[in-house]
Design a protein around this motif. Structure first.
Motif, mmCIF file in Angstrom:
data_model
loop_
_atom_site.group_PDB
_atom_site.id
_atom_site.type_symbol
_atom_site.label_atom_id
_atom_site.label_comp_id
_atom_site.label_asym_id
_atom_site.label_seq_id
_atom_site.Cartn_x
_atom_site.Cartn_y
_atom_site.Cartn_z
ATOM 1 N N ASP A 495 -13.816 -25.781 68.070
ATOM 2 C CA ASP A 495 -13.232 -24.471 67.793
ATOM 3 C C ASP A 495 -13.886 -23.365 68.613
ATOM 4 O O ASP A 495 -13.231 -22.373 68.942
ATOM 5 C CB ASP A 495 -13.345 -24.146 66.303
ATOM 6 N N ALA A 496 -15.159 -23.496 68.938
ATOM 7 C CA ALA A 496 -15.834 -22.451 69.708
ATOM 8 C C ALA A 496 -15.179 -22.238 71.063
ATOM 9 O O ALA A 496 -15.202 -21.135 71.601
ATOM 10 C CB ALA A 496 -17.313 -22.803 69.892
ATOM 11 N N ARG A 497 -14.573 -23.296 71.624
ATOM 12 C CA ARG A 497 -13.866 -23.170 72.892
ATOM 13 C C ARG A 497 -12.386 -22.907 72.695
ATOM 14 O O ARG A 497 -11.727 -22.372 73.581
ATOM 15 C CB ARG A 497 -14.040 -24.442 73.726
ATOM 16 N N ARG A 498 -11.841 -23.281 71.534
ATOM 17 C CA ARG A 498 -10.402 -23.155 71.279
ATOM 18 C C ARG A 498 -10.015 -21.757 70.798
ATOM 19 O O ARG A 498 -8.966 -21.227 71.171
ATOM 20 C CB ARG A 498 -10.015 -24.229 70.253
ATOM 21 N N SER A 499 -10.833 -21.142 69.941
ATOM 22 C CA SER A 499 -10.491 -19.852 69.340
ATOM 23 C C SER A 499 -11.077 -18.693 70.135
ATOM 24 O O SER A 499 -12.073 -18.844 70.845
ATOM 25 C CB SER A 499 -11.004 -19.802 67.899
ATOM 26 N N LEU A 500 -10.422 -17.536 69.989
ATOM 27 C CA LEU A 500 -10.881 -16.316 70.655
ATOM 28 C C LEU A 500 -11.614 -15.428 69.660
ATOM 29 O O LEU A 500 -11.156 -15.262 68.521
ATOM 30 C CB LEU A 500 -9.708 -15.508 71.225
ATOM 31 N N PRO A 501 -12.728 -14.811 70.068
ATOM 32 C CA PRO A 501 -13.341 -13.785 69.212
ATOM 33 C C PRO A 501 -12.445 -12.553 69.152
ATOM 34 O O PRO A 501 -11.653 -12.295 70.068
ATOM 35 C CB PRO A 501 -14.672 -13.494 69.915
ATOM 36 N N VAL A 502 -12.568 -11.803 68.080
ATOM 37 C CA VAL A 502 -11.701 -10.632 67.883
ATOM 38 C C VAL A 502 -11.823 -9.654 69.047
ATOM 39 O O VAL A 502 -10.819 -9.089 69.519
ATOM 40 C CB VAL A 502 -12.042 -9.949 66.541
ATOM 41 N N ASP A 503 -13.048 -9.426 69.541
ATOM 42 C CA ASP A 503 -13.204 -8.413 70.596
ATOM 43 C C ASP A 503 -12.547 -8.816 71.910
ATOM 44 O O ASP A 503 -12.298 -7.973 72.778
ATOM 45 C CB ASP A 503 -14.679 -8.087 70.812
ATOM 46 N N ALA A 504 -12.227 -10.107 72.086
ATOM 47 C CA ALA A 504 -11.545 -10.535 73.313
ATOM 48 C C ALA A 504 -10.102 -10.064 73.354
ATOM 49 O O ALA A 504 -9.463 -10.114 74.411
ATOM 50 C CB ALA A 504 -11.602 -12.058 73.433
ATOM 51 N N ARG A 578 -7.689 -23.602 76.372
ATOM 52 C CA ARG A 578 -9.020 -23.797 76.933
ATOM 53 C C ARG A 578 -8.937 -24.784 78.102
ATOM 54 O O ARG A 578 -8.016 -25.594 78.174
ATOM 55 C CB ARG A 578 -9.984 -24.315 75.863
ATOM 56 N N PHE A 579 -9.917 -24.722 78.974
ATOM 57 C CA PHE A 579 -9.981 -25.655 80.099
ATOM 58 C C PHE A 579 -10.247 -27.054 79.555
ATOM 59 O O PHE A 579 -11.081 -27.250 78.681
ATOM 60 C CB PHE A 579 -11.094 -25.242 81.063
ATOM 61 N N GLN A 625 -7.089 -21.536 80.974
ATOM 62 C CA GLN A 625 -8.326 -21.186 81.663
ATOM 63 C C GLN A 625 -8.373 -21.960 82.981
ATOM 64 O O GLN A 625 -8.041 -23.133 83.028
ATOM 65 C CB GLN A 625 -9.531 -21.546 80.800
ATOM 66 N N GLU A 626 -8.779 -21.299 84.040
ATOM 67 C CA GLU A 626 -8.728 -21.909 85.366
ATOM 68 C C GLU A 626 -9.923 -22.802 85.656
ATOM 69 O O GLU A 626 -9.851 -23.695 86.500
ATOM 70 C CB GLU A 626 -8.631 -20.818 86.437
ATOM 71 N N ARG A 627 -11.040 -22.597 84.978
ATOM 72 C CA ARG A 627 -12.219 -23.431 85.206
ATOM 73 C C ARG A 627 -13.086 -23.439 83.958
ATOM 74 O O ARG A 627 -12.861 -22.667 83.024
ATOM 75 C CB ARG A 627 -13.011 -22.952 86.434
ATOM 76 N N LEU A 628 -14.065 -24.311 83.984
ATOM 77 C CA LEU A 628 -14.947 -24.486 82.834
ATOM 78 C C LEU A 628 -16.010 -23.403 82.838
ATOM 79 O O LEU A 628 -16.820 -23.310 83.761
ATOM 80 C CB LEU A 628 -15.596 -25.870 82.886
ATOM 81 N N LEU A 629 -16.003 -22.580 81.795
ATOM 82 C CA LEU A 629 -16.966 -21.492 81.651
ATOM 83 C C LEU A 629 -17.455 -21.448 80.213
ATOM 84 O O LEU A 629 -16.784 -21.960 79.306
ATOM 85 C CB LEU A 629 -16.315 -20.149 82.007
ATOM 86 N N PRO A 630 -18.602 -20.820 79.959
ATOM 87 C CA PRO A 630 -19.044 -20.632 78.573
ATOM 88 C C PRO A 630 -18.015 -19.815 77.793
ATOM 89 O O PRO A 630 -17.282 -19.002 78.375
ATOM 90 C CB PRO A 630 -20.365 -19.872 78.722
ATOM 91 N N PRO A 631 -17.928 -20.012 76.470
ATOM 92 C CA PRO A 631 -16.894 -19.331 75.672
ATOM 93 C C PRO A 631 -16.874 -17.822 75.849
ATOM 94 O O PRO A 631 -15.799 -17.204 75.861
ATOM 95 C CB PRO A 631 -17.253 -19.727 74.232
ATOM 96 N N GLN A 632 -18.034 -17.203 76.008
ATOM 97 C CA GLN A 632 -18.066 -15.741 76.110
ATOM 98 C C GLN A 632 -17.491 -15.231 77.424
ATOM 99 O O GLN A 632 -17.219 -14.038 77.566
ATOM 100 C CB GLN A 632 -19.497 -15.215 75.909
#
Length: 659
Positions: A495-504, A578-579, A625-632
């Protein structure tokens, strides 16, 4: 020989005897044999020397020789402490009645000897005399010194084996209280509590133990694994990193890799798995976890190659690891668009998932016709509601062959009842009590239907859920209504990679001409952006959600249930992907993007091309997502593209978002 020399000889003899038994305890059979042979050379009929040699023979796997030697010792000293080894040797040779007689004789000779009583309990349990074992354990516990926890520990394990779990846990609690520094007892108690579904208590026990021994790597590792199982990924990773600092073990490193992967730290996960594989290179379970991380990070072919290696490894791994490797290879094949092979391998999940609680007595459906008047039970096991909505399309295909009884969770029942009516046979919806359907002749898992139906391609699509197919709402005089779902179930391991934080989502609030409607029922702990309206009630089911979607112009969602539901209704969906990730959204299932319909650049800016559509839901557009990056960092590019495309759509510069 005078008294002084006799005393010296006896002292030397006792010293040799003690050295022999000490060597036995540490597993040094050769030294022990040398000591006892030397003693017997001085007295061939010495019962103590014969006893020592019997112990050596038993330790060396020569129970037959041990019986002979121990028998000689007993005959020469019937009241001596030699019956126990005779009993153990007899037991090893399968002479159960004789073993019981010998250990009873040992108890008569040494009625207050705790080790003999424990041996009696062990032998009596092994030979089926449970009542005698209970009595022996009880007496051993009552005679044990206050600081000696061995009898209580063995008694707790006995109670656990007998299914008396509460009593076993209570006994082990006593052991831990009396010996708080004994880490092995703490971990065993924690394992009992976890197995008894008392995870919070297990966590408390481990934390209390770590107050006494903060550097206990094994306890830190176990607590980290427990936190991971409870979905607390951040604390789990912290605890496992501490464990690795004090006691680097392969299992700990592998669990750390899983925790980091769940947090979206894919590079950290790879590093942890590399350490685990270095510590234990032949452990196929660690290889399996490593391959899972590769797949999640988008390296599908590399992950598939590892799964194939696991399945051809000599010697083969345990059955569950083999089944999981087949399942994961199936997921990889699905992501590559190889449906026939993927579905067949994906069915390996049935080998490690618990069986259906009430359908196990029914034969598994083979995809063929059923006897007249008989029905097929289709049930759900081990997958989420989004998966269920995606696979309900196959129930329609099954109902072209046979009548179906479909068992679903209560939250899905009313929605499932809207499945299209263009089927040759009926579909009856139930939520439980399958035994009230005596006309059921066979059963299968919902997620096995594609394999059983031979579905080697994506079925042609038509909306299959909702009270009616989605239609573009009549021209609005007010704002366009856009459904928004930025987060899924937090318990999902990625979920950390699947969901978006509210501020995003902050850029969306400035888009004019639209109102955003939350597609998540309000609940404690759920956070939505301040600019999102709530129209669902807290107790809304999926039909309520479908009715709300029917009023919308567009749904924007991450990869969760809402996206599948809107897609199944034929509603336009913009999916934020997500990537890597879920196999359904791989490029193997993309419909080609139309060559027309590209917007003109805004004020000389970048154009807004049509997004690729999905074969699973042709009204669904993918924002990947175009490439693998940290969730933030991973969503920055996606949200910029989404905002630009949404502004263009509101302005009419993207003329069509559905077929």
């Amino acid at each position: 020989m005078n008294a002084t020399s006799t005393h010296g000889h006896d002292t030397d003899r006792q010293h040799v005897m003690a050295r022999g038994h000490a060597a036995l305890r540490r597993g040094d059979i050769d030294t022990a044999r040398t000591c006892f042979v030397a003693l017997r050379a001085e007295g061939p009929d010495d019962p103590a020397a014969l006893h020592g040699l019997a112990c050596v023979a038993l330790a060396a796997g020569r129970a037959d020789l041990a019986i002979s030697l121990a028998g000689q010792a007993v005959r020469r000293a019937p009241d001596g402490p030699f019956h126990e080894v005779l009993a153990r040797a007899l037991l090893a040779r399968g002479h159960h009645m004789a073993a019981q007689a010998a250990i009873r004789a040992a108890c008569l000779c040494q009625p207050d000897d705790v080790p003999v009583l424990l041996a009696c309990a062990e032998i009596m349990e092994t030979t089926g005399d449970t009542w005698a074992a209970v009595q022996a354990y009880g007496r051993a516990v009552s005679l044990s010194a206050p600081h000696d926890m061995r009898a209580r520990t063995l008694h707790a394990r006995f109670l656990w084996r007998r299914g008396q779990r509460d009593a076993a846990i209570q006994q082990m609690h006593h052991v831990v209280r009396r010996a708080p520094g004994e880490g092995v007892h703490v971990r065993e108690l924690a394992e009992m509590l976890v197995a008894h579904h008392q995870r919070e208590q297990a966590e408390d026990v481990l934390r209390a133990a770590l107050e006494h021994a903060p550097d206990d790597g094994a306890a830190l590792s176990m607590l980290g694994a427990l936190l991971f199982a409870r979905g607390r990924m951040g604390p789990a990773a912290d605890m496992l990193e501490r464990a690795m600092a004090h006691d680097p073990q392969a299992e700990t490193a592998s669990n750390l890799g899983l925790a980091r992967m769940a947090l979206g730290d894919m590079s950290g996960a790879r590093a942890a798995f590399a350490v685990a594989m270095c510590l234990r290179p032949d452990d196929m379970r660690i290889q399996l976890n490593h391959a899972t991380g590769l797949f999640e990070g988008g390296s599908v072919a590399q992950a598939a190659a590892i799964h194939e290696t696991i399945l051809t490894h000599v010697p083969p791994p345990d059955r569950e690891t083999q089944a999981r490797a087949r399942f994961n290879l199936g997921v990889a094949r699905l992501a590559q668009g190889k449906l026939a092979q993927g579905w067949a391998l994906w069915d390996a999940r049935l080998e490690f998932q618990p069986p259906h609680p009430s359908a196990g007595h029914l034969p598994r459906w083979d995809g063929g016709a059923l006897p007249a008047g008989r029905k097929l039970l289709v049930h759900m096991q081990g997958q989420g509601l989004g998966d269920a909505v995606h696979f309900l399309r196959y129930v329609r295909l099954a109902a072209r062959r046979v009548p179906v009884v479909l068992e679903v969770p209560s939250s899905l029942r009313r929605l499932a009842a809207t499945l299209g009516q263009d089927m040759a046979h009926s579909v009856k919806i139930i939520t439980r009590n399958i035994n009230k359907n005596p006309d059921v002749a066979a059963q299968c898992d919902l997620f096995s239907l594609p394999h059983l139906l031979g579905a080697d391609s994506v079925p042609s699509f038509m909306p299959y859920l909702g009270e009616s197919p989605w239609q573009r709402p009549a021209a609005r005089s007010g704002l366009l209504r856009i459904g928004l779902c930025h987060a899924g179930n937090a318990a999902y391991r990625f979920d950390a990679r699947r969901s978006l934080p509210v501020d995003a989502l902050s850029a969306l609030k400035d888009i004019a001409g639209v109102e955003f409607i939350s597609l998540r029922p309000p609940a404690e702990g759920k956070m939505d952006p301040s600019f999102v309206r709530h129209e669902l009630l807290p107790d809304a089911d999926l039909l309520d959600t479908a009715r709300l979607i029917a009023t919308l112009d567009l749904v924007i969602s991450v990869d969760t249930l809402v996206a599948h539901l809107a897609g199944a209704m034929g509603c336009p969906v913009w999916l934020l992907c997500r990537f890597g990730g879920d196999w359904r959204w791989s490029t193997a299932f993309d419909l080609p993007a139309p060559t027309t319909g590209t917007s003109q650049p805004e004020n000389g800016g970048q154009s807004t091309p049509r997004r690729p559509a999905s074969r699973w839901y042709p009204t669904l557009r993918l924002f990947r997502q175009e490439r693998l990056l940290p969730p933030q960092q991973a969503w920055t590019q996606v949200m910029a593209t989404l905002s630009r495309t949404l502004n263009a759509w509101v302005a009419g510069q993207v003329p069509d978002i559905h077929p």
